[in-house]
Scaffold this motif. Structure first.
Motif, short mmCIF file in Angstrom:
data_model
loop_
_atom_site.label_atom_id
_atom_site.label_comp_id
_atom_site.label_asym_id
_atom_site.label_seq_id
_atom_site.Cartn_x
_atom_site.Cartn_y
_atom_site.Cartn_z
N ILE A 1 3.54 7.76 -0.01
CA ILE A 1 4.47 7.76 1.12
C ILE A 1 3.78 8.47 2.27
N GLU A 2 3.83 7.87 3.44
CA GLU A 2 3.18 8.42 4.63
C GLU A 2 4.22 8.99 5.58
N LEU A 3 3.88 10.10 6.20
CA LEU A 3 4.64 10.62 7.33
C LEU A 3 3.77 10.38 8.55
N TYR A 4 4.35 9.82 9.61
CA TYR A 4 3.61 9.49 10.81
C TYR A 4 4.37 10.06 11.99
N GLU A 5 3.72 10.89 12.77
CA GLU A 5 4.40 11.52 13.90
C GLU A 5 4.49 10.54 15.06
N GLY A 6 5.73 10.28 15.48
CA GLY A 6 5.95 9.29 16.54
C GLY A 6 6.21 9.88 17.87
N ARG B 1 0.80 -1.22 0.00
CA ARG B 1 0.00 0.00 0.00
C ARG B 1 0.84 1.27 0.00
N HIS B 2 1.82 1.36 0.88
CA HIS B 2 2.66 2.55 0.94
C HIS B 2 3.87 2.30 1.84
N ILE B 3 4.79 3.25 1.81
CA ILE B 3 5.93 3.28 2.71
C ILE B 3 5.62 4.38 3.73
N ALA B 4 5.91 4.14 5.00
CA ALA B 4 5.67 5.16 6.02
C ALA B 4 6.97 5.49 6.75
N PHE B 5 7.22 6.78 6.92
CA PHE B 5 8.38 7.25 7.67
C PHE B 5 7.90 7.92 8.95
N GLU B 6 8.51 7.56 10.07
CA GLU B 6 8.19 8.22 11.32
C GLU B 6 9.00 9.51 11.41
N VAL B 7 8.35 10.59 11.83
CA VAL B 7 9.01 11.88 12.01
C VAL B 7 8.66 12.43 13.39
N GLU B 8 9.49 13.33 13.88
CA GLU B 8 9.24 13.93 15.19
C GLU B 8 8.20 15.03 15.13
N ASN B 9 8.26 15.85 14.08
CA ASN B 9 7.35 16.98 13.94
C ASN B 9 6.74 16.94 12.55
N ILE B 10 5.49 16.54 12.47
CA ILE B 10 4.86 16.35 11.17
C ILE B 10 4.62 17.68 10.44
N GLU B 11 4.28 18.72 11.19
CA GLU B 11 4.06 20.02 10.56
C GLU B 11 5.34 20.53 9.90
N ALA B 12 6.45 20.45 10.61
CA ALA B 12 7.73 20.91 10.06
C ALA B 12 8.14 20.04 8.87
N SER B 13 7.91 18.74 8.96
CA SER B 13 8.27 17.83 7.87
C SER B 13 7.42 18.10 6.63
N ALA B 14 6.12 18.30 6.81
CA ALA B 14 5.24 18.60 5.69
C ALA B 14 5.62 19.93 5.06
N GLU B 15 5.95 20.90 5.88
CA GLU B 15 6.37 22.22 5.37
C GLU B 15 7.66 22.10 4.56
N ALA B 16 8.62 21.29 5.04
CA ALA B 16 9.88 21.10 4.31
C ALA B 16 9.63 20.50 2.93
N PHE C 1 -0.78 12.13 10.94
CA PHE C 1 -0.19 11.53 9.76
C PHE C 1 -0.63 12.29 8.51
N THR C 2 0.12 12.10 7.45
CA THR C 2 -0.22 12.68 6.15
C THR C 2 0.43 11.84 5.06
N PHE C 3 0.05 12.11 3.81
CA PHE C 3 0.60 11.39 2.67
C PHE C 3 1.10 12.36 1.61
N PHE C 4 2.07 11.90 0.84
CA PHE C 4 2.54 12.55 -0.38
C PHE C 4 2.97 11.44 -1.31
N ALA C 5 3.43 11.77 -2.50
CA ALA C 5 3.79 10.73 -3.47
C ALA C 5 5.19 10.94 -4.01
#
Length: 129
Positions: free
Chosen positions: A124-129, A77-92, A113-117
């Motif tokens: 690809i998913e970003l998941y705040e851990g 279905r997708h690859i997911a990466f854990e990030v510390e700050n999802i807002e900052a990661s999405a903004e980057a 969480f959020t997705f991009f391609a």
């Protein structure tokens, strides 16, 4: 009984090797471990480190067939990466021209969480851990 210890690598076949290499290294910031050109196959294999732990392998092949990934196709279905700050990661990602979906909350874990391609449309998913 089989008892896997961890995920060793995730393999992704890409349609445009140069574009995908730039995306995974320059935009996602993954570290190149090794790059090999396999002349007999007319393909590249690029090993990438994710935080010095897991490895993503990018492969190029001449004229790979397209694989459906949306809507909700059977298979990976997708690859997911854990990030510390999802807002900052999405903004980057947004600053680098990547379209990112609105951030949502997982109703079960209450985590963001959020997705991009990637360039081939792989979710690809970003998941705040």
């Amino acid at each position: 009984m089989l008892r896997p210890k961890k995920i060793h690598h995730i393999a992704v076949i890409v349609s445009d090797y140069s574009k995908s290499k730039e995306f995974y290294t320059e935009i996602l910031g993954l570290k190149i471990l090794q790059e090999v050109y396999r002349k007999e196959r007319g393909s590249y294999k690029l090993d990438l480190a994710v935080n010095d732990m897991y490895q993503i392998e990018l492969f190029s092949f001449p004229n790979p067939p397209a694989r459906t990934s949306r809507p909700e196709a059977c298979g990976l279905r997708h690859i997911a990466f854990e990030v510390e700050n999802i807002e900052a990661s999405a903004e980057a990602l947004t600053i680098k021209g990547v379209e990112v979906e609105p951030i949502r909350i997982d109703p079960f874990t209450e985590k963001k969480f959020t997705f991009f391609a990637d360039p081939d449309g792989l979710p690809i998913e970003l998941y705040e851990g």
